[in-house]
Scaffold this active site. Structure first.
Site: not given
Ligand code: GDP
Length: 141
Positions: A11, A51, A59, A87, A104, A114, A117, A128
């Protein structure tokens, strides 16, 4: 040996702070091979489309802002059980909750910024991968 492919994205936080090489080395040490890679600065439309599943989340706007803030590095990775293995290697979404030694835990700044992805299912991995790469850009074998 039944190798499969998954998509990772280094990222903009990690790419912009010069961590791409460290992260790729970490992934290669964990048994992944790079079979395609690119550097891309996502447009707003592209980040929103990538996304889209999160569009109702509080968010979402911030996530799109972050993902368009600078270039990122989409990469197709290959190994056995690529999707679940990646993962595990990346760790929890929030680096404060990520296991020691995960990407991470080592490289992320915050729950949003973070570092990386990873596709969450084999089906999403193919969707994707197609988002970023044409079939001809992906090495066979
Ligand atoms: P991942 O699969 O671990 O990447 O997580 P998700 O698919 O739930 O979320 C996609 C991305 O959105 C995450 O990798 C973060 O960059 C962002 N994100 C997820 N949860 C939060 C949150 O609670 N707050 C904020 N600001 N960003 C979030």
């Amino acid at each position: 040996m039944n190798e499969t492919d998954t998509l990772t994205i280094i990222k903009p936080d990690a790419f912009g702070s010069g961590k791409a090489g460290h992260i790729i080395a970490h992934l290669e040490s964990a048994g992944f091979r790079v079979v395609a890679a690119a550097v891309k600065h996502l447009s707003r439309d592209e980040a929103q489309a990538f996304y889209a599943v999160h569009r109702e989340r509080p968010f979402f706007a911030s996530l799109v802002e972050f993902m368009t803030s600078g270039p990122c590095m989409p990469i197709i990775l290959r190994r056995e059980n690529a999707v679940p293995e990646l993962r595990t290697v990346i760790g929890a979404t929030d680096p404060a909750e990520a296991d020691e030694g995960t990407v991470r835990a080592l490289f992320a700044e915050s729950k949003e910024r973070n570092a990386i992805h990873a596709s969450d299912s084999a089906e999403n991995a193919e969707i994707e991968i197609s988002f970023f790469f044409a079939g001809t850009e992906r090495l066979p074998g």
